[in-house]
Design an enzyme around this catalytic site. Sequence first.
Site: not given
Ligand code: UD1
Length: 456
Positions: A11, A18, A77, A82, A172, A362, A390
């Site tokens: 993903l 940031r 996506q 999510g 997680n 050399n 040299s």
């Molecule tokens: C996620 C976990 C959380 C965990 C944390 C660790 C879920 C719901 N939550 O939260 O439990 O503790 O990571 O860092 O999985 N992404 C997409 N599409 C989306 C949403 C996210 O591609 O619609 C990708 C983001 O680019 C990222 C990853 O999924 O690489 C995680 O998404 P992020 O928004 O960072 O989730 P967290 O809130 O950090």
Amino acid sequence: MNERSCLSIILAAGEGTRMKSATPKVLHRIAGLPMVAHVTRAAAAAGAGDLALVVGRGGETVAAAVKTFAPAETFVQAERLGTAHAVLAARDAIERGYDDLLVLFGDTPLIEADTLIQARRKLAEGAAVAVIGFHTDQPTGYGRLIEKNGELTAIREEKDCTPDMKAITFCNAGLMAISGHHALALLGKVGNANANGEYYLTDIVAIARSEGLSVVAIEAPFDSVLGINNRAELAAGEAIWQRRTRRRMMLDGVTLVSPDTVHFCHDTEIGADTIVEPNVVFGPGVKIAGNATIRAFSHIEGATVAASAEVGPFARLRPGADLREKAKVGNFCEVKKAVIDTGAKVNHLTYIGDAVIGAKANIGAGTITCNYDGYNKFLTEIGAGAFIGSNSALVAPVKIGQGAYVASGSVITEEVPDDALAFGRARQKTLPGRGRQLRERQASAAAAAGKSSHSE
Ligand code: UD1
Ligand code: MG
């Protein structure tokens, strides 16, 4: 486990701002390699034969970059709804039917193949989902792993946690292994009734449990699941990678006199019994054999160094530098695209570019190959056993034969045959007494003008 097929889904849709950068986050580098490439490497090392990359809108740059280092199928996506929704963007790939799916994040580059293998093993043993968790005393912001009687029952995002759940320190990492046979059914049941209104991948844990499927959590070291969102975290990730690599190098037989000061690249190779002194930087494409010595403050990239060769202190080896056995490149020397053959010495203050230096030649202090005319590069060939005095300038293209001598301070523009002696400078003229005469004339001129002499 090798016979189980595996798809890794990476993903990389969440851009975030940031990093404050024109470069997409997952293409920022650790040890010279984009973060997402570290993830694809770990996935491949854990046996994932196929790769699905999920990018957001405008993810073409990421997709194109990933294709340069791994054969990936890209999925878009379009809306960021999510993590479960993001995984489902790769539905077409999942539908091909894999035994195992590994869901990884492009911004979590330090994950190790061992952890992924452990997660896949849990699937092979019958789990429908194997979640990768970690312990931390600062759990704020992470999803919590909820366990009952030692078994994982659910993952709850911070925002949806009760105060009791917030006290849980087993978190997680976000990464998980999912049985390919159950994945689509589980993902299809994920809803978005939560504080963020998102489709959470983490919800498949409770869904699987409610269907009587087995779910397990495995623990990974905190260091390996660090998510990177800004440049400070990028530097922290780099530090973790470097620490790991130094340790691996040392356990493989390389002496690092001051490990914390040596900086490796993702592809640095060094043989056993090589000594690396403090403050050495390795750029990409470096191969160093065993028994070599890399002295302090050297900068090396794209170079090959054979056994028993010596480099530095303060040497710069640029791409195409090829040092053969027992060759020496000493302080304040730069070597680019040049063979320094067996036992040849380039010891002080020298530039060797586009050259072949024969065995045991050399090269005297301050020698420069003049390889560039502003438009083209030209070759300098120096035969075995030749001696370059040299401060010589060798104007390429030029050949200096075996066993030839070049007088110090020469500008060599023509071929020097084997065993010849070449003077490429004006002969010295010495005029007895003329130094004194000059001084006296200047002194009397100064006295007439009322000035004092320079020696007072
Ligand atoms: C996620 C976990 C959380 C965990 C944390 C660790 C879920 C719901 N939550 O939260 O439990 O503790 O990571 O860092 O999985 N992404 C997409 N599409 C989306 C949403 C996210 O591609 O619609 C990708 C983001 O680019 C990222 C990853 O999924 O690489 C995680 O998404 P992020 O928004 O960072 O989730 P967290 O809130 O950090
Ligand atoms: Mg995150």
